[in-house]
Design a protein around this motif. Structure first.
Motif, PDB file in Angstrom:
ATOM      1  N   ASN A 334       1.459  -1.213  -0.003  1.00  8.53           N
ATOM      2  CA  ASN A 334      -0.007   0.331  -0.213  1.00  8.53           C
ATOM      3  C   ASN A 334       1.036   1.201   0.093  1.00  8.53           C
ATOM      4  N   LEU A 335       1.249   1.718  -1.178  1.00  5.49           N
ATOM      5  CA  LEU A 335       2.415   3.350  -1.405  1.00  5.49           C
ATOM      6  C   LEU A 335       0.920   4.217  -1.225  1.00  5.49           C
ATOM      7  N   HIS A 336       2.188   5.304  -1.084  1.00  3.97           N
ATOM      8  CA  HIS A 336       1.991   6.636  -1.141  1.00  3.97           C
ATOM      9  C   HIS A 336       1.621   6.975  -2.418  1.00  3.97           C
ATOM     10  N   PRO A 337       0.248   7.973  -3.079  1.00  7.94           N
ATOM     11  CA  PRO A 337       1.286   8.014  -4.323  1.00  7.94           C
ATOM     12  C   PRO A 337       2.323   9.107  -4.592  1.00  7.94           C
ATOM     13  N   ARG A 338       2.837   9.681  -3.545  1.00 12.45           N
ATOM     14  CA  ARG A 338       3.953  10.521  -4.080  1.00 12.45           C
ATOM     15  C   ARG A 338       5.124   8.897  -4.379  1.00 12.45           C
ATOM     16  N   MET A 339       5.110   8.086  -3.299  1.00 10.76           N
ATOM     17  CA  MET A 339       6.504   7.067  -3.963  1.00 10.76           C
ATOM     18  C   MET A 339       5.922   6.530  -4.795  1.00 10.76           C
ATOM     19  N   ARG A 340       4.708   5.931  -5.217  1.00  4.64           N
ATOM     20  CA  ARG A 340       3.920   5.187  -5.906  1.00  4.64           C
ATOM     21  C   ARG A 340       4.584   6.017  -7.573  1.00  4.64           C
ATOM     22  N   ARG A 341       4.893   7.139  -8.015  1.00  7.95           N
ATOM     23  CA  ARG A 341       5.363   7.846  -8.493  1.00  7.95           C
ATOM     24  C   ARG A 341       6.140   7.793  -9.182  1.00  7.95           C
ATOM     25  N   ARG A 342       7.687   7.332  -8.574  1.00  7.15           N
ATOM     26  CA  ARG A 342       8.567   8.100  -7.949  1.00  7.15           C
ATOM     27  C   ARG A 342       8.923   6.181  -8.504  1.00  7.15           C
ATOM     28  N   LEU A 343       8.311   4.868  -7.586  1.00 10.94           N
ATOM     29  CA  LEU A 343       9.151   3.944  -7.841  1.00 10.94           C
ATOM     30  C   LEU A 343       8.399   3.583  -9.263  1.00 10.94           C
ATOM     31  N   GLY A 344       7.161   4.372 -10.300  1.00  8.82           N
ATOM     32  CA  GLY A 344       7.139   4.281 -11.611  1.00  8.82           C
ATOM     33  C   GLY A 344       5.874   3.125 -11.687  1.00  8.82           C
ATOM     34  N   ILE A 345       5.431   2.663 -10.400  1.00  8.34           N
ATOM     35  CA  ILE A 345       4.743   1.680  -9.759  1.00  8.34           C
ATOM     36  C   ILE A 345       2.950   2.260 -10.783  1.00  8.34           C
ATOM     37  N   PRO A 346       2.253   1.713 -11.599  1.00  4.35           N
ATOM     38  CA  PRO A 346       0.685   2.082 -11.992  1.00  4.35           C
ATOM     39  C   PRO A 346      -0.423   2.997 -10.483  1.00  4.35           C
ATOM     40  N   HIS A 347      -1.046   2.567 -10.831  1.00 11.27           N
ATOM     41  CA  HIS A 347      -2.284   3.006  -9.475  1.00 11.27           C
ATOM     42  C   HIS A 347      -3.496   2.136  -9.800  1.00 11.27           C
ATOM     43  N   ASP A 348      -3.709   1.002  -8.782  1.00 14.54           N
ATOM     44  CA  ASP A 348      -4.327  -0.123  -8.943  1.00 14.54           C
ATOM     45  C   ASP A 348      -5.332   1.147  -9.196  1.00 14.54           C
ATOM     46  N   SER A 349      -6.618   0.108  -9.877  1.00 16.26           N
ATOM     47  CA  SER A 349      -7.751   0.608 -10.287  1.00 16.26           C
ATOM     48  C   SER A 349      -8.796   0.814  -9.516  1.00 16.26           C
ATOM     49  N   PRO A 350      -9.780   1.155  -9.638  1.00 13.04           N
ATOM     50  CA  PRO A 350     -10.977   1.883  -7.956  1.00 13.04           C
ATOM     51  C   PRO A 350     -11.751   0.691  -7.698  1.00 13.04           C
ATOM     52  N   ALA A 351     -12.102   0.209  -6.533  1.00 11.54           N
ATOM     53  CA  ALA A 351     -12.755  -0.184  -6.190  1.00 11.54           C
ATOM     54  C   ALA A 351     -14.175  -0.659  -6.994  1.00 11.54           C
ATOM     55  N   PRO A 352     -14.594  -1.728  -7.364  1.00  6.33           N
ATOM     56  CA  PRO A 352     -15.964  -1.650  -8.050  1.00  6.33           C
ATOM     57  C   PRO A 352     -17.504  -0.642  -6.610  1.00  6.33           C
ATOM     58  N   SER A 353     -18.597   0.389  -7.191  1.00  7.35           N
ATOM     59  CA  SER A 353     -19.182   0.953  -6.362  1.00  7.35           C
ATOM     60  C   SER A 353     -19.750  -0.248  -5.302  1.00  7.35           C
ATOM     61  N   GLY A 354     -19.734   0.652  -4.093  1.00 10.97           N
ATOM     62  CA  GLY A 354     -20.411  -0.526  -2.846  1.00 10.97           C
ATOM     63  C   GLY A 354     -19.248  -1.963  -2.426  1.00 10.97           C
ATOM     64  N   THR A 355     -18.698  -2.169  -2.918  1.00  9.38           N
ATOM     65  CA  THR A 355     -17.196  -2.859  -2.405  1.00  9.38           C
ATOM     66  C   THR A 355     -16.605  -2.642  -1.459  1.00  9.38           C
ATOM     67  N   THR A 356     -16.096  -1.354  -1.157  1.00  4.61           N
ATOM     68  CA  THR A 356     -15.401  -0.666   0.239  1.00  4.61           C
ATOM     69  C   THR A 356     -16.860  -0.646   1.262  1.00  4.61           C
ATOM     70  N   SER A 357     -18.187  -0.437   1.038  1.00  6.98           N
ATOM     71  CA  SER A 357     -18.862  -0.343   2.345  1.00  6.98           C
ATOM     72  C   SER A 357     -18.721  -1.262   2.969  1.00  6.98           C
ATOM     73  N   SER A 358     -19.167  -0.690   4.262  1.00  2.00           N
ATOM     74  CA  SER A 358     -19.710  -1.434   5.384  1.00  2.00           C
ATOM     75  C   SER A 358     -21.333  -1.928   5.651  1.00  2.00           C
ATOM     76  N   ARG A 359     -22.288  -2.910   6.424  1.00  4.89           N
ATOM     77  CA  ARG A 359     -23.070  -3.747   6.574  1.00  4.89           C
ATOM     78  C   ARG A 359     -23.125  -2.909   8.248  1.00  4.89           C
ATOM     79  N   ARG A 360     -24.307  -2.319   9.196  1.00 13.54           N
ATOM     80  CA  ARG A 360     -24.242  -2.096   9.989  1.00 13.54           C
ATOM     81  C   ARG A 360     -25.744  -3.152  10.357  1.00 13.54           C
ATOM     82  N   SER A 361     -25.283  -3.710  11.416  1.00 11.46           N
ATOM     83  CA  SER A 361     -26.531  -4.912  11.711  1.00 11.46           C
ATOM     84  C   SER A 361     -27.684  -3.964  12.399  1.00 11.46           C
ATOM     85  N   ALA A 362     -28.882  -4.094  11.767  1.00  9.94           N
ATOM     86  CA  ALA A 362     -30.168  -3.711  12.226  1.00  9.94           C
ATOM     87  C   ALA A 362     -30.607  -3.872  13.934  1.00  9.94           C
TER      88      ALA A 362
END
Length: 362
Positions: A334-362
């Motif tokens: 998990n690289l800081h964007p500045r370090m990622r640019r310095r190392l020439g590593i492309p950014h990971d694609s963003p997560a699909p909508s809703g995949t990083t959200s949480s579900r809270r119990s009712a």
């Protein structure tokens, strides 16, 4: 004004936490032993360990009231009063750790005690964000509480504080919306937590005078800062991989830095066995286990907290360990964007909508 020999007493908190505990960690070494499987159920059910967390609260608030009494006298030199505020902040930081342990449990009493423990530091939103945000997004770029390789603590701190607050509010707003309840109302767990803090501070300033208010604010800020320092070191640079469907892989012990230093674990309710905690968040602290696959910190939290405050030293110690964990392939970190640019590593694609959200119990 120099701190007198008698005045050293007021600075006992940081001395104990950041000098004495690291020394004791070094002297006692590490303990990677796990409880035998056949005793796990009985150990989990043993209420002695629950009372160890419950009893921290009267000690916490008793110390806070006593500190206010000392500040209100006006007899303490400024340096001594500041020392007492720092010591009280250490107590508040450990209280957030106690709230962390209690807040993960199903029993309503423990959840209420968790929110009470957070009142001293005005960090009640942690109850929402940690359980329903951080544990879902941990070790991903989307998590404000997961630090990135190349990101020093002073850049991480505002991202964690304000990002965690925004996330908590979004989560709570969504939960209330699903229940058809207003956001600005008594069912909002963030607002009720802040109200608890406001009542606590109002009672203390009414009882001891406005002179205690600056010290109360300082100790609260220090307690929160300690929490975020611990957040910084717990997942530094660790990253969960994406599956072919775009979702992140399940949280595993390898996604948290672990430590088996005996003394630190004794005082922090086994928080340092963080790898098992994230893999099994409902597990009680006395049954948390060591996993060989988990990356290991070079020392206990008490030492690592201080190291995090000195970024060049932190990176000199931790970056080689992180690189070794990923066998030299930093594209897996998990690289800081500045370090990622310095190392020439492309950014990971963003997560699909809703995949990083949480579900809270009712």
């Amino acid at each position: 004004m120099s701190v007198t020999n008698a005045g050293v007493f007021w600075w006992w908190g940081p001395f104990f936490a950041f000098v004495l505990v690291p020394v004791l960690d070094h002297l006692t070494g590490r303990d990677s032993a796990n409880p035998p499987q056949e005793v796990m159920a009985a150990l989990e059910a043993d209420r002695y360990y629950r009372w160890c967390t419950y009893l921290y609260l009267p000690l916490q608030f008793g110390a806070l009231v006593w500190a206010c009494g000392m500040w209100s006298t006006g007899h303490l030199p400024v340096v001594d009063a500041l020392g007492l505020a720092v010591t009280t902040g250490v107590v508040a930081g450990v209280a957030i750790n106690t709230a962390h342990e209690l807040g993960h449990k199903r029993e309503q009493l423990e959840r209420r005690l968790s929110r009470m423990a957070l009142a001293q530091s005005w960090y009640g939103h942690f109850y929402v964000e940690h359980n329903h945000g951080h544990h879902i997004r941990v070790a991903t770029p989307e998590d404000p509480a997961s630090s990135r390789m190349g990101e020093n603590f002073y850049r991480f701190l505002p991202r964690a504080v304000f990002g965690g607050l925004r996330s908590a509010w979004h989560l709570e707003k969504r939960r209330l919306s699903r229940r058809s309840r207003p956001v600005l109302g008594p069912h909002n767990e963030i607002l009720t937590a802040w109200a608890m803090s406001a009542v606590l501070f109002a009672l203390l300033t009414t009882g001891f005078g406005l002179a205690v208010l600056p010290y109360l604010a300082l100790q609260a800020a220090l307690g929160a800062c300690l929490l975020e320092t611990v957040n910084y070191l717990e997942h530094y640079g660790l990253l969960r991989r994406r599956r072919p469907d775009g979702r992140y892989e399940r949280v595993a012990p390898r996604h948290s830095w672990n430590s088996n230093n005996t003394v630190s674990n004794l005082f922090l309710f086994q928080l340092q066995r963080h790898s098992d905690h994230h893999a099994n968040p409902l597990r009680r602290y006395q049954t948390l286990r060591h996993f060989d696959e988990a990356p290991e910190l070079p020392s206990g939290y008490a030492s690592m907290i201080v190291l995090a405050w000195f970024p060049p030293l932190w990176r000199r110690v931790m970056d080689p360990r992180l690189a070794a964990h990923y066998e030299g392939d930093l594209s897996r970190a998990n690289l800081h964007p500045r370090m990622r640019r310095r190392l020439g590593i492309p950014h990971d694609s963003p997560a699909p909508s809703g995949t990083t959200s949480s579900r809270r119990s009712a």
